[in-house]
Design a protein around this motif. Structure first.
Motif, mmCIF file in Angstrom:
data_model
loop_
_atom_site.group_PDB
_atom_site.id
_atom_site.type_symbol
_atom_site.label_atom_id
_atom_site.label_comp_id
_atom_site.label_asym_id
_atom_site.label_seq_id
_atom_site.Cartn_x
_atom_site.Cartn_y
_atom_site.Cartn_z
ATOM 1 N N ALA A 53 0.847 -1.210 0.000
ATOM 2 C CA ALA A 53 0.000 0.000 0.000
ATOM 3 C C ALA A 53 0.875 1.251 0.000
ATOM 4 N N LYS A 54 1.959 1.204 0.778
ATOM 5 C CA LYS A 54 2.844 2.385 0.848
ATOM 6 C C LYS A 54 3.419 2.729 -0.539
ATOM 7 N N ILE A 55 3.783 1.686 -1.291
ATOM 8 C CA ILE A 55 4.331 1.917 -2.635
ATOM 9 C C ILE A 55 3.269 2.601 -3.518
ATOM 10 N N PHE A 56 2.041 2.107 -3.435
ATOM 11 C CA PHE A 56 0.969 2.713 -4.249
ATOM 12 C C PHE A 56 0.688 4.151 -3.813
ATOM 13 N N ILE A 57 0.753 4.404 -2.519
ATOM 14 C CA ILE A 57 0.481 5.767 -2.041
ATOM 15 C C ILE A 57 1.563 6.713 -2.581
ATOM 16 N N ARG A 58 2.824 6.236 -2.598
ATOM 17 C CA ARG A 58 3.901 7.065 -3.175
ATOM 18 C C ARG A 58 3.673 7.317 -4.650
ATOM 19 N N LEU A 59 2.960 6.392 -5.312
ATOM 20 C CA LEU A 59 2.686 6.535 -6.754
ATOM 21 C C LEU A 59 1.419 7.346 -7.022
ATOM 22 N N GLY A 60 0.874 7.941 -5.971
ATOM 23 C CA GLY A 60 -0.250 8.861 -6.169
ATOM 24 C C GLY A 60 -1.612 8.325 -5.770
ATOM 25 N N VAL A 61 -1.672 7.083 -5.270
ATOM 26 C CA VAL A 61 -2.983 6.578 -4.826
ATOM 27 C C VAL A 61 -3.440 7.389 -3.615
ATOM 28 N N ASN A 62 -4.676 7.897 -3.679
ATOM 29 C CA ASN A 62 -5.159 8.708 -2.553
ATOM 30 C C ASN A 62 -6.460 8.173 -1.947
ATOM 31 N N LYS A 63 -6.903 7.030 -2.484
ATOM 32 C CA LYS A 63 -8.083 6.392 -1.888
ATOM 33 C C LYS A 63 -7.875 4.886 -1.887
ATOM 34 N N ILE A 64 -8.101 4.273 -0.750
ATOM 35 C CA ILE A 64 -7.950 2.818 -0.643
ATOM 36 C C ILE A 64 -9.222 2.224 -0.059
ATOM 37 N N ARG A 65 -9.736 1.209 -0.725
ATOM 38 C CA ARG A 65 -10.914 0.495 -0.204
ATOM 39 C C ARG A 65 -10.512 -0.925 0.162
ATOM 40 N N LEU A 66 -10.857 -1.348 1.361
ATOM 41 C CA LEU A 66 -10.627 -2.728 1.780
ATOM 42 C C LEU A 66 -11.877 -3.526 1.467
#
Ligand code: SAM
Ligand code: SF4
Length: 328
Positions: A53-66
């Motif tokens: 998740a941290k890698i995706f957040i660094r790539l600009g992900v700003n919303k995560i759904r579990l």
């Protein structure tokens, strides 16, 4: 940033925590599906979920759904959810991410504090009927009252609650107005989702009910007003004049929203799916475990995303894993 060759920016990641579920919804779960009793070794651990998740957040992900399967069934669900607090906190992040969850609601009462600690304020709750007998018929379990009481518990605790209703002709389409009536006194956001085909879920075109038909029916009973839709909204939103809540239609089948897609999915076994309907998956977990850099794999998956429906035509013979395996 995660931009594909059609210029679509991918900033929304859906993570499946498990394929296991405590319901057996007939439109979702193949009858013969069996689950392992313990967390399989090929599933991402809580720490691996955090790492990826941290890698995706660094790539600009700003919303995560579990999501899942039923995400709250995992024994370490509390740890997984609370791990996200460091990305959602407004005190420690310049751009905090938005964390959300989709759940069948059965275990929600055990997680109110956990959600609050992780700044998770928006919950999608799935409920396809307001009739206890019909609930049992659809889900093969007798949990209707638990789900309903947990829906009220979320509302009492000021969560933003969206109610996901899979609309199926001849199954629950006669309850359209009852669901909309629920929005009169509660700030609920009911979303009617078009029934989608997955392997083994007995989908056929005759079970589809178009949103135009549903809207016509709703307008016959209520004074319906359209609401503004934001960019990336998959739902066409409406409200009945004077009602507390809203209702919406998610028209994956009749009006696909692929042109504006910002979503990517991570399966519980650590595979990246660049589209709900893509046949291909990129394994991130195996290389992560052997110390490989997974960044190029992520970028190439986004680069190769198809323009629409994962490059498939969605009909009776759609090739795909089941919804629980993908993460709904
Ligand atoms: N177990 C959780 C739940 O039911 O909310 C999360 C996973 S479930 C797969 C996520 C969402 O997908 C649910 O709202 C469910 O109704 C929806 N879904 C499952 N199968 C579907 C189908 N064939 N067509 C449309 N929606 C579907
Ligand atoms: Fe389980 Fe959700 Fe699928 Fe129903 S829709 S079987 S609750 S994963």
């Amino acid at each position: 940033m995660l931009i594909d060759k059609f210029g679509r920016v991918h900033d929304y990641l859906r993570i499946s925590l498990t394929e296991s579920c405590n319901l057996r919804c007939k439109y979702c779960m193949p009858e013969d599906y069996t689950f392992p009793a313990v967390l399989p070794k090929h599933y991402m651990t809580a720490d691996e979920i955090d790492h990826i998740a941290k890698i995706f957040i660094r790539l600009g992900v700003n919303k995560i759904r579990l999501t899942g399967g039923e995400p709250l069934l995992r024994k370490d669900a509390k740890k997984i959810i609370e791990n996200f607090a460091k990305y959602t906190s407004v005190d420690t992040n310049e751009n905090p991410i938005k964390l959300t969850i989709t759940t069948n609601g059965i275990l929600v009462h055990q997680f109110i504090d956990v959600f609050q600690n992780a700044n998770l304020h928006s919950v999608n709750l799935s409920l396809d009927t307001l009739m206890p007998d019909r609930f049992e018929n659809i889900t093969k379990r007798n949990s209707f009252h638990k789900v309903l009481s947990n829906m009220h518990l979320l509302l009492q605790n000021n969560f933003h609650v969206k109610l996901n209703v899979v609309a199926m002709k001849g199954v629950n389409d006669d309850e359209l107005t009852d669901f909309i009536q629920l929005t009169r006194d509660f700030p609920l956001h009911v979303r009617f989702i078009e029934f989608m085909p997955f392997q083994g879920n007995e989908w056929n075109k005759n079970k589809l009910i178009s949103y135009k038909e549903m809207l016509d029916r709703a307008s016959h009973f209520f004074e319906v007003i359209p609401l503004e839709n934001k960019k990336h909204d998959t739902a066409k939103k409406f409200k009945v004049l004077g009602h507390e809540g809203t209702f919406a239609f998610i028209n994956t089948m009749s009006e696909p929203f692929c042109g504006d897609c910002n979503r990517i999915r991570l399966t519980a076994d650590g595979k990246l799916k660049n589209c709900l309907f893509s046949k291909g998956e990129i394994d991130l977990l195996t290389p992560l475990r052997t110390g490989e850099n997974i960044l190029p794999l992520i970028l190439s998956s986004i680069e190769n995303k198809q323009q629409k429906w994962g490059g498939q035509e969605l009909f009776d013979n759609t090739e795909n894993r089941s919804m629980i395996a993908i993460g709904g």
